[in-house]
Design an enzyme around this catalytic site. Structure first.
Site, PDB file in Angstrom:
ATOM      1  N   GLU A   1     -38.626  -3.861  10.783  1.00 31.49           N
ATOM      2  CA  GLU A   1     -40.085  -3.907  10.811  1.00 31.49           C
ATOM      3  C   GLU A   1     -40.606  -5.033   9.915  1.00 31.49           C
ATOM      4  O   GLU A   1     -40.132  -5.227   8.799  1.00 31.49           O
ATOM      5  CB  GLU A   1     -40.636  -2.566  10.336  1.00 31.49           C
ATOM      6  CG  GLU A   1     -42.141  -2.444  10.333  1.00 31.49           C
ATOM      7  CD  GLU A   1     -42.618  -1.134   9.731  1.00 31.49           C
ATOM      8  OE1 GLU A   1     -43.762  -0.752  10.027  1.00 31.49           O
ATOM      9  OE2 GLU A   1     -41.858  -0.498   8.966  1.00 31.49           O
TER      10      GLU A   1
ATOM     11  N   LYS B   1     -48.326   0.659  16.443  1.00 27.72           N
ATOM     12  CA  LYS B   1     -47.843   1.823  15.689  1.00 27.72           C
ATOM     13  C   LYS B   1     -48.884   2.935  15.676  1.00 27.72           C
ATOM     14  O   LYS B   1     -50.029   2.729  15.279  1.00 27.72           O
ATOM     15  CB  LYS B   1     -47.497   1.377  14.272  1.00 27.72           C
ATOM     16  CG  LYS B   1     -46.813   2.409  13.393  1.00 27.72           C
ATOM     17  CD  LYS B   1     -46.382   1.730  12.094  1.00 27.72           C
ATOM     18  CE  LYS B   1     -45.667   2.653  11.143  1.00 27.72           C
ATOM     19  NZ  LYS B   1     -45.198   1.935   9.940  1.00 27.72           N
TER      20      LYS B   1
ATOM     21  N   CYS C   1     -41.119   2.692  12.606  1.00 25.17           N
ATOM     22  CA  CYS C   1     -40.939   3.304  11.296  1.00 25.17           C
ATOM     23  C   CYS C   1     -41.515   4.714  11.208  1.00 25.17           C
ATOM     24  O   CYS C   1     -40.899   5.654  11.676  1.00 25.17           O
ATOM     25  CB  CYS C   1     -41.488   2.392  10.214  1.00 25.17           C
ATOM     26  SG  CYS C   1     -40.773   2.743   8.568  1.00 25.17           S
TER      27      CYS C   1
END
Length: 298
Positions: free
Chosen positions: A53, A126, A163
């Protein structure tokens, strides 16, 4: 959205690689390092390569500093995405490229999915944004507005989370319901500056192994390493198979690449035989969406 692979009669085996490295302030050095590791993975036969990331620089989200917004760029014309797209085309690999995205006055933690012909299939933003000491992402990023997405790549149907998304079983299950044959997670996870005694590395791996088991799907996570002003990133990037067995991993702080092979058609048969998706009871899950509230909450 549901995607069904259209590669009838082609090779349904795929080799997946995860890349692990430490990143410093020099953006060019970081990109070159990732390029080199992608090439190493391709040399080892990898067809899908997962990179960490926000690899263009240090993990800047540990503090709230307004000058870091200057690092964000739109997807269209993004120089790193274009550079890695060229590499994907040359090496015929699929790479989800993590980047700090600016869209007008909105900022997102995003991934552009690059197919093996160098085309950008689209962007995932995200969904789950953490907020805590050392991980101040809500200061920088809006929650993603794309919803969960899967991508019909040359080398399989790939679901991508970023993540903090990897801690949420709803994310993994949603992507497999949409047709994902492989789940990948670019990551940046390490020590907790406010609680140095707290080591979350093993639970981080365990939660993703649970996604693999519950969805009968391979899972790959690529993490960064290194000590960034006292924040120590775990490394330990890994690939788990559909049974939850970790079949490839990078121990500790080692920079490098590891690969694992999967028979996607065989896994699809195994997934059907387990009956997890046959025996689901969606009508009982309404409280997961917040549509149902208990009497105690009313």
């Amino acid at each position: 959205m549901s995607i069904v692979s259209d590669r009838n009669g082609t090779n349904r085996n795929v080799r997946v690689a995860v890349v692990q490295a430490a990143f410093g302030e020099q953006r060019e050095d970081n990109i070159a390092r990732v390029e080199s590791l992608i090439c190493r993975a391709a040399d080892e036969g990898a067809q899908v390569v997962v990179v960490p990331e926000l690899f263009e620089g240090p993990y800047f989200c540990k503090t709230e500093r307004d000058e870091y917004f200057g690092r964000a760029r739109p997807c269209a014309g993004h120089p790193t995405i274009e550079r890695l797209a060229s590499l994907c085309r040359d090496r015929e690999v699929v790479v989800p490229v993590s980047f700090f995205e600016r869209d007008g006055q909105a900022f997102y933690n995003s991934v552009a999915v690059i197919d093996a012909d160098g085309s950008t299939l689209g962007v995932y933003r995200k969904s789950h944004i953490p907020d805590g000491p050392g991980y101040e992402e809500k200061y920088y990023f809006r929650p993603g507005d794309t919803g969960f997405k899967v991508w019909n790549t040359r080398h399989g149907v790939v679901g991508v989370g970023i993540c903090w998304d990897q801690w949420f079983p709803e994310c993994a299950r949603s992507m497999v319901l949409m047709g994902a044959e492989l789940l990948v997670y670019p990551s940046a996870i390490g020590s907790e500056p406010a609680a140095p005694e707290l080591d979350t590395r093993e639970r981080w791996q365990r939660v993703m192994v649970g996604h693999a088991v519950a969805n009968v799907v391979p899972v790959a996570a690529a993490n960064r390493t290194g000590n960034e002003d006292g924040q120590i990133f775990y490394g330990h990037s890994f690939v788990a198979d559909q049974s939850g067995e970790i079949v490839a991993d990078l121990q500790g702080q080692a920079e490098g690449v590891v690969c694992a092979d999967f028979d996607l058609d065989g896994i699809a048969t195994e997934r059907a035989s387990f009956g997890f998706f046959r025996d689901r009871r969606p009508e009982l899950y309404v409280n997961l969406s917040g549509a149902h509230r208990s009497k105690e909450e009313s």
